[in-house]
Design a protein around this motif. Structure first.
Motif, PDB file in Angstrom:
ATOM      1  N   GLN A   1       0.810  -1.218   0.000  1.00  0.00           N
ATOM      2  CA  GLN A   1       0.000   0.000   0.000  1.00  0.00           C
ATOM      3  C   GLN A   1       0.843   1.269   0.000  1.00  0.00           C
ATOM      4  O   GLN A   1       0.348   2.356  -0.333  1.00  0.00           O
ATOM      5  CB  GLN A   1      -0.944   0.012   1.216  1.00  0.00           C
ATOM      6  N   ASP A   2       2.126   1.127   0.354  1.00  0.00           N
ATOM      7  CA  ASP A   2       3.018   2.286   0.347  1.00  0.00           C
ATOM      8  C   ASP A   2       3.853   2.374  -0.925  1.00  0.00           C
ATOM      9  O   ASP A   2       4.747   3.219  -1.029  1.00  0.00           O
ATOM     10  CB  ASP A   2       3.951   2.225   1.565  1.00  0.00           C
ATOM     11  N   GLY A   3       3.585   1.471  -1.865  1.00  0.00           N
ATOM     12  CA  GLY A   3       4.336   1.476  -3.108  1.00  0.00           C
ATOM     13  C   GLY A   3       5.686   0.805  -3.017  1.00  0.00           C
ATOM     14  O   GLY A   3       6.512   0.935  -3.928  1.00  0.00           O
ATOM     15  N   LEU A   4       5.934   0.071  -1.917  1.00  0.00           N
ATOM     16  CA  LEU A   4       7.194  -0.648  -1.757  1.00  0.00           C
ATOM     17  C   LEU A   4       7.063  -2.046  -2.344  1.00  0.00           C
ATOM     18  O   LEU A   4       6.003  -2.673  -2.273  1.00  0.00           O
ATOM     19  CB  LEU A   4       7.569  -0.736  -0.272  1.00  0.00           C
ATOM     20  N   PHE A   5       8.142  -2.544  -2.902  1.00  0.00           N
ATOM     21  CA  PHE A   5       8.103  -3.854  -3.536  1.00  0.00           C
ATOM     22  C   PHE A   5       7.988  -4.957  -2.489  1.00  0.00           C
ATOM     23  O   PHE A   5       8.535  -4.853  -1.386  1.00  0.00           O
ATOM     24  CB  PHE A   5       9.355  -4.059  -4.391  1.00  0.00           C
ATOM     25  N   ILE A   6       7.266  -6.015  -2.845  1.00  0.00           N
ATOM     26  CA  ILE A   6       7.101  -7.165  -1.955  1.00  0.00           C
ATOM     27  C   ILE A   6       7.291  -8.446  -2.757  1.00  0.00           C
ATOM     28  O   ILE A   6       7.176  -8.465  -3.981  1.00  0.00           O
ATOM     29  CB  ILE A   6       5.707  -7.181  -1.279  1.00  0.00           C
ATOM     30  N   ASN A   7       7.585  -9.533  -2.055  1.00  0.00           N
ATOM     31  CA  ASN A   7       7.741 -10.824  -2.701  1.00  0.00           C
ATOM     32  C   ASN A   7       6.390 -11.380  -3.134  1.00  0.00           C
ATOM     33  O   ASN A   7       5.340 -11.006  -2.607  1.00  0.00           O
ATOM     34  CB  ASN A   7       8.422 -11.809  -1.749  1.00  0.00           C
ATOM     35  N   GLN A   8       6.434 -12.327  -4.067  1.00  0.00           N
ATOM     36  CA  GLN A   8       5.207 -12.988  -4.499  1.00  0.00           C
ATOM     37  C   GLN A   8       4.556 -13.738  -3.345  1.00  0.00           C
ATOM     38  O   GLN A   8       3.341 -13.820  -3.241  1.00  0.00           O
ATOM     39  CB  GLN A   8       5.515 -13.982  -5.622  1.00  0.00           C
ATOM     40  N   GLU A   9       5.376 -14.340  -2.505  1.00  0.00           N
ATOM     41  CA  GLU A   9       4.902 -15.053  -1.324  1.00  0.00           C
ATOM     42  C   GLU A   9       5.905 -14.812  -0.202  1.00  0.00           C
ATOM     43  O   GLU A   9       7.025 -14.393  -0.452  1.00  0.00           O
ATOM     44  CB  GLU A   9       4.773 -16.553  -1.616  1.00  0.00           C
ATOM     45  N   HIS A  10       5.501 -15.048   1.017  1.00  0.00           N
ATOM     46  CA  HIS A  10       6.371 -14.825   2.174  1.00  0.00           C
ATOM     47  C   HIS A  10       6.923 -13.397   2.174  1.00  0.00           C
ATOM     48  O   HIS A  10       8.129 -13.184   2.028  1.00  0.00           O
ATOM     49  CB  HIS A  10       7.528 -15.816   2.193  1.00  0.00           C
ATOM     50  N   PRO A  11       6.068 -12.396   2.303  1.00  0.00           N
ATOM     51  CA  PRO A  11       6.559 -11.012   2.319  1.00  0.00           C
ATOM     52  C   PRO A  11       7.646 -10.814   3.369  1.00  0.00           C
ATOM     53  O   PRO A  11       7.605 -11.411   4.444  1.00  0.00           O
ATOM     54  CB  PRO A  11       5.307 -10.200   2.661  1.00  0.00           C
ATOM     55  N   MET A  12       8.616 -10.000   3.009  1.00  0.00           N
ATOM     56  CA  MET A  12       9.719  -9.710   3.917  1.00  0.00           C
ATOM     57  C   MET A  12       9.209  -8.856   5.071  1.00  0.00           C
ATOM     58  O   MET A  12       8.805  -7.711   4.879  1.00  0.00           O
ATOM     59  CB  MET A  12      10.833  -8.973   3.168  1.00  0.00           C
ATOM     60  N   VAL A  13       9.188  -9.434   6.266  1.00  0.00           N
ATOM     61  CA  VAL A  13       8.761  -8.700   7.455  1.00  0.00           C
ATOM     62  C   VAL A  13       9.906  -8.769   8.459  1.00  0.00           C
ATOM     63  O   VAL A  13      10.054  -9.728   9.211  1.00  0.00           O
ATOM     64  CB  VAL A  13       7.477  -9.292   8.069  1.00  0.00           C
ATOM     65  N   GLY A  14      10.754  -7.779   8.444  1.00  0.00           N
ATOM     66  CA  GLY A  14      11.893  -7.744   9.345  1.00  0.00           C
ATOM     67  C   GLY A  14      11.795  -6.561  10.282  1.00  0.00           C
ATOM     68  O   GLY A  14      10.873  -5.754  10.202  1.00  0.00           O
ATOM     69  N   SER A  15      12.732  -6.466  11.184  1.00  0.00           N
ATOM     70  CA  SER A  15      12.743  -5.344  12.110  1.00  0.00           C
ATOM     71  C   SER A  15      14.164  -5.109  12.589  1.00  0.00           C
ATOM     72  O   SER A  15      15.021  -5.999  12.530  1.00  0.00           O
ATOM     73  CB  SER A  15      11.834  -5.623  13.309  1.00  0.00           C
ATOM     74  N   ILE A  16      14.407  -3.922  13.080  1.00  0.00           N
ATOM     75  CA  ILE A  16      15.721  -3.593  13.618  1.00  0.00           C
ATOM     76  C   ILE A  16      16.045  -4.478  14.813  1.00  0.00           C
ATOM     77  O   ILE A  16      17.207  -4.802  15.073  1.00  0.00           O
ATOM     78  CB  ILE A  16      15.785  -2.095  13.997  1.00  0.00           C
ATOM     79  N   TRP A  17      15.006  -4.928  15.518  1.00  0.00           N
ATOM     80  CA  TRP A  17      15.231  -5.775  16.691  1.00  0.00           C
ATOM     81  C   TRP A  17      15.761  -7.148  16.273  1.00  0.00           C
ATOM     82  O   TRP A  17      16.608  -7.725  16.963  1.00  0.00           O
ATOM     83  CB  TRP A  17      13.941  -5.912  17.493  1.00  0.00           C
ATOM     84  N   GLU A  18      15.273  -7.655  15.151  1.00  0.00           N
ATOM     85  CA  GLU A  18      15.800  -8.929  14.660  1.00  0.00           C
ATOM     86  C   GLU A  18      17.257  -8.784  14.232  1.00  0.00           C
ATOM     87  O   GLU A  18      18.072  -9.683  14.446  1.00  0.00           O
ATOM     88  CB  GLU A  18      14.949  -9.440  13.499  1.00  0.00           C
ATOM     89  N   VAL A  19      17.575  -7.657  13.608  1.00  0.00           N
ATOM     90  CA  VAL A  19      18.959  -7.415  13.209  1.00  0.00           C
ATOM     91  C   VAL A  19      19.862  -7.366  14.440  1.00  0.00           C
ATOM     92  O   VAL A  19      20.943  -7.970  14.469  1.00  0.00           O
ATOM     93  CB  VAL A  19      19.071  -6.104  12.406  1.00  0.00           C
ATOM     94  N   LEU A  20      19.424  -6.666  15.463  1.00  0.00           N
ATOM     95  CA  LEU A  20      20.213  -6.570  16.691  1.00  0.00           C
ATOM     96  C   LEU A  20      20.357  -7.931  17.364  1.00  0.00           C
ATOM     97  O   LEU A  20      21.426  -8.271  17.889  1.00  0.00           O
ATOM     98  CB  LEU A  20      19.568  -5.563  17.646  1.00  0.00           C
ATOM     99  N   LYS A  21      19.295  -8.724  17.336  1.00  0.00           N
ATOM    100  CA  LYS A  21      19.366 -10.067  17.911  1.00  0.00           C
ATOM    101  C   LYS A  21      20.395 -10.907  17.168  1.00  0.00           C
ATOM    102  O   LYS A  21      21.215 -11.606  17.782  1.00  0.00           O
ATOM    103  CB  LYS A  21      17.997 -10.737  17.854  1.00  0.00           C
ATOM    104  N   PHE A  22      20.369 -10.834  15.830  1.00  0.00           N
ATOM    105  CA  PHE A  22      21.332 -11.592  15.026  1.00  0.00           C
ATOM    106  C   PHE A  22      22.760 -11.160  15.342  1.00  0.00           C
ATOM    107  O   PHE A  22      23.668 -11.995  15.459  1.00  0.00           O
ATOM    108  CB  PHE A  22      21.030 -11.387  13.538  1.00  0.00           C
ATOM    109  N   MET A  23      22.966  -9.866  15.504  1.00  0.00           N
ATOM    110  CA  MET A  23      24.315  -9.348  15.725  1.00  0.00           C
ATOM    111  C   MET A  23      24.845  -9.661  17.122  1.00  0.00           C
ATOM    112  O   MET A  23      26.056  -9.745  17.325  1.00  0.00           O
ATOM    113  CB  MET A  23      24.334  -7.839  15.481  1.00  0.00           C
ATOM    114  N   THR A  24      23.946  -9.836  18.076  1.00  0.00           N
ATOM    115  CA  THR A  24      24.378 -10.040  19.464  1.00  0.00           C
ATOM    116  C   THR A  24      24.219 -11.478  19.946  1.00  0.00           C
ATOM    117  O   THR A  24      24.806 -11.859  20.957  1.00  0.00           O
ATOM    118  CB  THR A  24      23.589  -9.114  20.405  1.00  0.00           C
ATOM    119  N   GLU A  25      23.448 -12.279  19.236  1.00  0.00           N
ATOM    120  CA  GLU A  25      23.217 -13.664  19.649  1.00  0.00           C
ATOM    121  C   GLU A  25      24.484 -14.496  19.457  1.00  0.00           C
ATOM    122  O   GLU A  25      25.197 -14.357  18.469  1.00  0.00           O
ATOM    123  CB  GLU A  25      22.072 -14.245  18.811  1.00  0.00           C
TER     124      GLU A  25
END
Length: 324
Positions: A20-44
Motif C-alpha cells: 500500500q506504500d508502493g514498496l516492492f514485496i515478494n510474491q509469497e512470504h513477504p519480507m517482514v523484518g525489524s531492527i530488533w531482529e537485526v540486533l538479535k542476530f548481531m548479538t546472539e
C-alpha cells in the motif's frame, strides 16, 4: 508495477507486486523484518562459533587470464555473486563487486585485474545490497566500457545513474530488456529484499536473470530464499542449461532463510528449475552469516556423493573457465 517501455513475457502477468506504500514485496512470504531482529542476530551467540574459529578453508583462486581474450562461450566465477559470461561474442558481467564491503573483510582474491574487463556489452545488477551493487566497481567498468549497458530492477536505475553515464534499463519481474534480436535477457522474481540503508527498504526491486543466446539458456537466481518461483521459472523457461544458484549466508535459519538458501534448499531449487548443470555461488568471499565458510561446499559434495543431486553439480574455483 512494470516498466511500460519493456516487454512483459509471461502471459497474464499483472506486474511486480507492491504494498500500500508502493514498496516492492515478494510474491509469497513477504519480507517482514525489524531492527530488533537485526540486533538479535548481531548479538546472539553463534552455536558454530568454535567450528568457525578452526575453519581455515579458503576458496581456491585460479589466476589465469587466458579466458579474457578467448572467444569461446564460457562462464567464469569472479567471487561471491560476480560472474563473467560470454555467449557467441556477447560479454556480460553479473553483480560485479571487485573490492571490500563497507563492513567486514574480503577473504578471496579477485582472479582478474578488473581494468582488463573490456568490451563488456551488458552489466547486470540483481539488487541494491552492497555485496551485489558496488559503486566503485560500476564506475570502473563504465569508464572502461563506454558502450556497455546496465540492466537492473525497477527504480534501482535512479541510484546507479548517479554513478555512471552509460545507458541503464530497469525492468520489473518477467520483463525482457531491449537488446538485439539474437539475445534475450529477462528479469525474474526472487524471494529477497533490497536496501542501501535503514531508511530505504524495498524501494528498489530485486531479482534474477535469464540469459538466452545461440540456443543456450543460463539462469542466475540472484539472492533468494526458497519459493515457488523456481518451479515457475523452470516451467516458463524449459531447457535451462546452467543454473547459477546461491548457497551461502543461511545461518541462523530463523533470520536468514527468508532471504537466502542453504545447500539443501539450493539443490531443491535447482531441481525445480529443471536445469542441466548447477553452479553454486554466494560463499567463500565474504563472511556474512554464522555458518563456517567451508560448510556450503562440504554439504554439496556430500549430497553429490550420496546421489542426491540430479544432473550435474559443478563447483568452480574463482577464475576457472566453465565452457558452454
Amino acid at each position: 508495477m512494470s516498466n511500460p517501455d519493456l516487454k512483459v513475457v509471461l502471459p497474464g502477468w499483472p506486474g511486480t507486486p507492491v504494498d500500500q506504500d508502493g514498496l516492492f514485496i515478494n510474491q509469497e512470504h513477504p519480507m517482514v523484518g525489524s531492527i530488533w531482529e537485526v540486533l538479535k542476530f548481531m548479538t546472539e551467540r553463534n552455536p558454530q562459533r568454535e567450528i568457525k574459529k578452526k575453519d581455515t578453508w579458503r576458496i581456491s583462486v585460479l589466476k589465469d587470464e587466458v579466458w579474457l581474450n578467448d572467444p569461446a562461450d564460457k562462464i567464469v566465477w569472479l567471487g561471491h555473486a560476480s560472474f563473467f559470461i560470454q555467449l557467441a561474442g556477447t560479454r556480460i558481467l553479473i553483480d560485479p563487486v571487485f573490492g571490500k564491503l563497507p563492513v567486514g573483510r574480503r577473504y578471496s582474491e579477485l582472479p582478474v585485474d578488473p581494468h582488463k574487463l573490456l568490451n563488456i556489452d551488458y552489466i547486470l545488477v540483481s539488487h541494491a545490497h552492497y555485496d551485489h551493487c558496488d559503486k566503485k566497481s560500476l564506475i570502473l567498468l563504465a569508464a572502461a566500457n563506454p558502450k556497455a549497458q546496465v540492466f537492473c530492477g525497477l527504480k534501482l536505475n535512479k541510484l546507479i545513474q548517479k554513478w555512471v553515464g552509460i545507458p541503464i534499463q530497469a525492468a520489473g519481474w518477467y520483463q525482457q530488456y531491449e537488446t538485439p534480436a539474437d539475445i534475450r535477457i529477462t528479469f525474474l522474481p526472487s524471494r529477497h529484499w533490497a536496501s542501501r540503508s535503514f531508511f530505504d527498504a524495498n524501494e528498489t526491486l530485486w531479482g534474477g536473470f535469464m540469459i538466452q543466446k545461440s540456443g543456450k539458456c543460463i539462469y542466475y537466481s540472484g539472492d533468494s530464499g526458497s519459493g515457488s518461483h523456481f518451479n515457475d521459472i523452470g516451467v516458463f523457461f524449459p531447457g535451462i542449461d546452467v543454473a547459477l544458484i546461491g548457497v551461502g549466508a543461511y545461518a541462523p535459519a530463523w533470520f536468514m532463510s527468508r532471504n537466502h538458501q542453504d545447500p539443501f534448499q539450493a539443490v531443491e531449487a535447482f531441481h525445480a528449475t529443471g536445469g542441466r548443470i548447477f553452479i553454486p555461488f554466494h560463499y567463500g568471499t565474504f563472511d556474512a552469516a554464522d555458518e563456517p565458510m567451508s560448510e556450503p561446499e562440504q554439504i554439496l559434495n556430500k549430497l553429490r556423493a550420496e546421489g542426491k543431486i540430479n544432473n550435474e553439480l559443478k563447483i568452480l574455483r574463482l577464475g576457472e573457465t566453465f565452457p558452454l
